[in-house]
Design an enzyme around this catalytic site. Sequence first.
Site, PDB file in Angstrom:
ATOM      1  N   CYS A 169      -1.691   1.777  -2.941  1.00 17.69           N
ATOM      2  CA  CYS A 169      -2.644   2.864  -2.704  1.00 17.69           C
ATOM      3  C   CYS A 169      -2.027   4.265  -2.722  1.00 17.69           C
ATOM      4  O   CYS A 169      -2.539   5.170  -3.392  1.00 17.69           O
ATOM      5  CB  CYS A 169      -3.321   2.700  -1.343  1.00 17.69           C
ATOM      6  SG  CYS A 169      -3.349   1.043  -0.659  1.00 17.69           S
ATOM      7  N   LYS A 221      -0.099   5.464  -5.987  1.00 20.00           N
ATOM      8  CA  LYS A 221      -1.124   5.506  -7.039  1.00 20.00           C
ATOM      9  C   LYS A 221      -2.026   6.724  -6.879  1.00 20.00           C
ATOM     10  O   LYS A 221      -2.311   7.437  -7.836  1.00 20.00           O
ATOM     11  CB  LYS A 221      -1.951   4.229  -6.968  1.00 20.00           C
ATOM     12  CG  LYS A 221      -3.151   4.244  -7.847  1.00 20.00           C
ATOM     13  CD  LYS A 221      -4.169   3.247  -7.380  1.00 20.00           C
ATOM     14  CE  LYS A 221      -4.934   3.707  -6.161  1.00 20.00           C
ATOM     15  NZ  LYS A 221      -5.836   2.667  -5.648  1.00 20.00           N
ATOM     16  N   HIS A 271     -26.557  21.572  -0.321  1.00 23.12           N
ATOM     17  CA  HIS A 271     -26.706  22.187  -1.639  1.00 23.12           C
ATOM     18  C   HIS A 271     -25.700  23.310  -1.837  1.00 23.12           C
ATOM     19  O   HIS A 271     -25.475  24.065  -0.903  1.00 23.12           O
ATOM     20  CB  HIS A 271     -28.136  22.737  -1.752  1.00 23.12           C
ATOM     21  CG  HIS A 271     -28.450  23.245  -3.115  1.00 23.12           C
ATOM     22  ND1 HIS A 271     -28.618  22.403  -4.195  1.00 23.12           N
ATOM     23  CD2 HIS A 271     -28.608  24.517  -3.577  1.00 23.12           C
ATOM     24  CE1 HIS A 271     -28.886  23.138  -5.270  1.00 23.12           C
ATOM     25  NE2 HIS A 271     -28.874  24.411  -4.911  1.00 23.12           N
ATOM     26  N   GLU A 326      -7.336   1.870 -13.187  1.00 20.71           N
ATOM     27  CA  GLU A 326      -6.772   3.068 -12.552  1.00 20.71           C
ATOM     28  C   GLU A 326      -5.534   3.544 -13.299  1.00 20.71           C
ATOM     29  O   GLU A 326      -5.388   4.739 -13.605  1.00 20.71           O
ATOM     30  CB  GLU A 326      -6.417   2.760 -11.093  1.00 20.71           C
ATOM     31  CG  GLU A 326      -7.647   2.599 -10.214  1.00 20.71           C
ATOM     32  CD  GLU A 326      -7.319   2.306  -8.757  1.00 20.71           C
ATOM     33  OE1 GLU A 326      -8.150   2.625  -7.894  1.00 20.71           O
ATOM     34  OE2 GLU A 326      -6.234   1.750  -8.469  1.00 20.71           O
ATOM     35  N   TYR A 361      -9.521  -3.393 -11.210  1.00 21.08           N
ATOM     36  CA  TYR A 361      -9.454  -1.986 -10.807  1.00 21.08           C
ATOM     37  C   TYR A 361      -8.062  -1.398 -10.982  1.00 21.08           C
ATOM     38  O   TYR A 361      -7.903  -0.236 -11.343  1.00 21.08           O
ATOM     39  CB  TYR A 361     -10.015  -1.786  -9.393  1.00 21.08           C
ATOM     40  CG  TYR A 361      -9.053  -2.043  -8.249  1.00 21.08           C
ATOM     41  CD1 TYR A 361      -8.291  -1.007  -7.715  1.00 21.08           C
ATOM     42  CD2 TYR A 361      -8.912  -3.314  -7.684  1.00 21.08           C
ATOM     43  CE1 TYR A 361      -7.418  -1.230  -6.657  1.00 21.08           C
ATOM     44  CE2 TYR A 361      -8.056  -3.536  -6.632  1.00 21.08           C
ATOM     45  CZ  TYR A 361      -7.304  -2.504  -6.124  1.00 21.08           C
ATOM     46  OH  TYR A 361      -6.442  -2.727  -5.087  1.00 21.08           O
ATOM     47  N   GLU A 389     -25.820  15.403  -2.700  1.00 18.16           N
ATOM     48  CA  GLU A 389     -27.216  15.593  -2.274  1.00 18.16           C
ATOM     49  C   GLU A 389     -28.169  14.747  -3.109  1.00 18.16           C
ATOM     50  O   GLU A 389     -29.277  14.429  -2.685  1.00 18.16           O
ATOM     51  CB  GLU A 389     -27.626  17.070  -2.321  1.00 18.16           C
ATOM     52  CG  GLU A 389     -27.704  17.668  -3.709  1.00 18.16           C
ATOM     53  CD  GLU A 389     -28.159  19.142  -3.707  1.00 18.16           C
ATOM     54  OE1 GLU A 389     -29.093  19.485  -2.963  1.00 18.16           O
ATOM     55  OE2 GLU A 389     -27.568  19.940  -4.449  1.00 18.16           O
ATOM     56  N   CYS A 436       0.822  -1.210   0.000  1.00 23.12           N
ATOM     57  CA  CYS A 436       0.000   0.000   0.000  1.00 23.12           C
ATOM     58  C   CYS A 436       0.857   1.261   0.000  1.00 23.12           C
ATOM     59  O   CYS A 436       0.661   2.161  -0.817  1.00 23.12           O
ATOM     60  CB  CYS A 436      -0.917  -0.027   1.222  1.00 23.12           C
ATOM     61  SG  CYS A 436      -1.987   1.385   1.325  1.00 23.12           S
TER      62      CYS A 436
HETATM   63  P1  FAD Z   1       1.416  -6.125   1.969  1.00 20.09           P
HETATM   64  O1  FAD Z   1       1.048  -4.721   2.216  1.00 20.09           O
HETATM   65  O2  FAD Z   1       1.676  -6.536   0.566  1.00 20.09           O
HETATM   66  O3  FAD Z   1       2.698  -6.435   2.864  1.00 20.09           O
HETATM   67  C1  FAD Z   1       3.400  -7.631   2.798  1.00 20.09           C
HETATM   68  C2  FAD Z   1       4.844  -7.355   3.205  1.00 20.09           C
HETATM   69  O4  FAD Z   1       5.493  -8.581   3.483  1.00 20.09           O
HETATM   70  C3  FAD Z   1       5.650  -6.697   2.094  1.00 20.09           C
HETATM   71  O5  FAD Z   1       6.268  -5.521   2.594  1.00 20.09           O
HETATM   72  C4  FAD Z   1       6.681  -7.750   1.703  1.00 20.09           C
HETATM   73  O6  FAD Z   1       7.922  -7.195   1.298  1.00 20.09           O
HETATM   74  C5  FAD Z   1       6.822  -8.532   2.998  1.00 20.09           C
HETATM   75  N1  FAD Z   1       7.257  -9.924   2.854  1.00 20.09           N
HETATM   76  C6  FAD Z   1       6.815 -10.831   1.937  1.00 20.09           C
HETATM   77  N2  FAD Z   1       7.390 -12.032   2.172  1.00 20.09           N
HETATM   78  C7  FAD Z   1       8.208 -11.873   3.246  1.00 20.09           C
HETATM   79  C8  FAD Z   1       9.067 -12.767   3.981  1.00 20.09           C
HETATM   80  N3  FAD Z   1       9.143 -14.066   3.663  1.00 20.09           N
HETATM   81  N4  FAD Z   1       9.773 -12.257   5.002  1.00 20.09           N
HETATM   82  C9  FAD Z   1       9.683 -10.950   5.364  1.00 20.09           C
HETATM   83  N5  FAD Z   1       8.873 -10.079   4.713  1.00 20.09           N
HETATM   84  C10 FAD Z   1       8.146 -10.542   3.681  1.00 20.09           C
HETATM   85  N6  FAD Z   1      -6.007  -1.178  -1.279  1.00 20.09           N
HETATM   86  C11 FAD Z   1      -6.864  -0.218  -0.862  1.00 20.09           C
HETATM   87  O7  FAD Z   1      -7.500  -0.370   0.182  1.00 20.09           O
HETATM   88  N7  FAD Z   1      -7.025   0.940  -1.585  1.00 20.09           N
HETATM   89  C12 FAD Z   1      -6.343   1.182  -2.730  1.00 20.09           C
HETATM   90  O8  FAD Z   1      -6.521   2.227  -3.345  1.00 20.09           O
HETATM   91  C13 FAD Z   1      -5.431   0.193  -3.176  1.00 20.09           C
HETATM   92  N8  FAD Z   1      -4.703   0.395  -4.293  1.00 20.09           N
HETATM   93  C14 FAD Z   1      -3.811  -0.541  -4.692  1.00 20.09           C
HETATM   94  C15 FAD Z   1      -3.071  -0.301  -5.835  1.00 20.09           C
HETATM   95  C16 FAD Z   1      -2.152  -1.217  -6.286  1.00 20.09           C
HETATM   96  C17 FAD Z   1      -1.353  -0.935  -7.521  1.00 20.09           C
HETATM   97  C18 FAD Z   1      -1.968  -2.428  -5.552  1.00 20.09           C
HETATM   98  C19 FAD Z   1      -0.976  -3.451  -6.022  1.00 20.09           C
HETATM   99  C20 FAD Z   1      -2.699  -2.684  -4.401  1.00 20.09           C
HETATM  100  C21 FAD Z   1      -3.629  -1.737  -3.966  1.00 20.09           C
HETATM  101  N9  FAD Z   1      -4.402  -1.949  -2.824  1.00 20.09           N
HETATM  102  C22 FAD Z   1      -5.291  -0.989  -2.416  1.00 20.09           C
HETATM  103  C23 FAD Z   1      -4.325  -3.224  -2.066  1.00 20.09           C
HETATM  104  C24 FAD Z   1      -3.459  -3.088  -0.813  1.00 20.09           C
HETATM  105  O9  FAD Z   1      -2.216  -2.543  -1.150  1.00 20.09           O
HETATM  106  C25 FAD Z   1      -3.307  -4.453  -0.164  1.00 20.09           C
HETATM  107  O10 FAD Z   1      -4.576  -5.027   0.054  1.00 20.09           O
HETATM  108  C26 FAD Z   1      -2.577  -4.383   1.182  1.00 20.09           C
HETATM  109  O11 FAD Z   1      -1.307  -3.802   1.034  1.00 20.09           O
HETATM  110  C27 FAD Z   1      -2.447  -5.783   1.785  1.00 20.09           C
HETATM  111  O12 FAD Z   1      -1.718  -5.734   2.984  1.00 20.09           O
HETATM  112  P2  FAD Z   1      -0.931  -7.004   3.499  1.00 20.09           P
HETATM  113  O13 FAD Z   1      -0.472  -6.668   4.883  1.00 20.09           O
HETATM  114  O14 FAD Z   1      -1.719  -8.221   3.287  1.00 20.09           O
HETATM  115  O15 FAD Z   1       0.333  -7.167   2.526  1.00 20.09           O
END
Ligand code: FAD
Length: 468
Positions: A52, A55, A452, A194, A190, A457, A47
């Site tokens: 997010c 973007k 308004h 976007e 999406y 609205e 994110c």
């Molecule tokens: P992540 O945020 O992906 O975090 C996982 C972390 O784990 C990463 O930092 C990774 O490096 C780390 N990791 C992975 N494997 C290991 C390992 N073995 N050891 C140590 N670290 C590791 N959501 C919204 O709500 N609104 C939006 O507008 C939106 N826009 C988006 C736009 C794009 C282009 C993308 C790709 C996603 C978007 N999302 C949006 C979705 C949102 O980013 C994800 O749903 C959210 O980040 C999920 O969180 P998470 O904690 O599951 O994983």
Amino acid sequence: MTTTYDFDLFVIGGGSGGVRAARMAAARGARVALAEVLGTDGLGGTCVNVGCIPKKLYSYAAHYAESFHESAGFGWEGQAPVLNWATLKANRAQEISRLNGVYLNLLRGSGVTVLNGFAHLESEHAISLATLNADGSPSHQRFTAKHVLLATGGTPHVPHFKGHEHAITSNDIFDLEPFPQRLVVVGGGYIACEFASIFNGLGSQVTQLYRGEQVLRGFDDEVRHFVAAEMLKSGVDLRLNADVLDIQKQTDGLRVELEDGTVLQADAVLYATGRVPNVKDLGLEAVGVAQGKQGAVVVNAQYQTNVPSIYAVGDLTNRVQLTPVALGEAMVVVDALFGPADGKALRQMSYDFIPTAVFTHPNIGTVGFSEEQAREKFGQVRVFRSEFKALKHTLSGSSERTLMKLVVDAQSDRVVGLHMVGAEAGEIVQGFAVAMKAGATKAVFDSTIGIHPTAAEEFVTMREAARD
Ligand code: FAD
């Protein structure tokens, strides 16, 4: 708390879900470690770094193009400024680093031990962390924890086809060099829509290819058609029932051949055709953690896997892939493991009425059921819709139109779906989502006074059902 283990909770992944869980667990007095493979630069996860936040910043940048153009109708004169891509990228990178720092401070401030490296499960209570030393040699550390939370998120998936190595993903697009004058976006979800809108606004000539009948599957049908028409009008060359056959690198860019024989020339081809859970080398198989489709970790209502000490939240579980959902799930885990915050009830996560926005131009804001889903679930529904040119565009010269729609369960009068395509739709829909969670009926909407003159609205002034 037990002292047998190094930590009470070991979180793998420093993204939305992981950071929230680590901070909140530490705030409840637990001894917590969090490992992030990208180090402190990766804190905040998808994110913050490649999702997010960057973007939305680029979407703001893209909106200036139409604002400069439209200002003429309001009397502003002079040449429109041109985009300096390098400045936008540098300013974005600076803001993201600031956020990485904020996350680090929040974690350290709550007492979380932040570790840099790739973590994998060795057993149900043991984690191995691989890091690279300054000389490039690997080193391994081993930790034990009473509970482990997997929050490793997901990663873009590019299908295999001839020339797939020339495609880029959403991870690469933010720092693309040089600016893509001709951009092909493949996908109809999406993220694809976007980026098509954003780069169209920034000045690229954008062709979006989607192999299905209409983009944004799962959204309200009328919204899908409406936004597709608006995107076409704004200049995105959206081609449906179209897919790539192969990509060849040439001296002047990429040659993209489509399945119907059409050839496109592009500077970059962005594949936004789906994401897969980050499970590679996580050690799930060895420890026996059950996995579903695409390797997604299977969890129960408390996000516990079939291995009792191991939990999982967020995109890794492949449910609703949104940051606020990952945050909500993390809070459920923290409450389940360490008890609720003082005076609060134990948190539960509900997947009903999750509001969401799509930052296409114009934006989509939506909460609840699409008309099609509502008909299936409730049988009889009443649909109220309004389509209009926003007041701003009476002078701006823009032909952009706004769509607003309410779906009402005829039997209970409850508003079960609310959809909008138009400026600031995400901002507008958030407040309505609260009313809908609270069970607001159409009669409550009708008795609410409008603000308004606003577009919002319209949601409280639609009186005649368009369809019963
Ligand atoms: P992540 O945020 O992906 O975090 C996982 C972390 O784990 C990463 O930092 C990774 O490096 C780390 N990791 C992975 N494997 C290991 C390992 N073995 N050891 C140590 N670290 C590791 N959501 C919204 O709500 N609104 C939006 O507008 C939106 N826009 C988006 C736009 C794009 C282009 C993308 C790709 C996603 C978007 N999302 C949006 C979705 C949102 O980013 C994800 O749903 C959210 O980040 C999920 O969180 P998470 O904690 O599951 O994983």
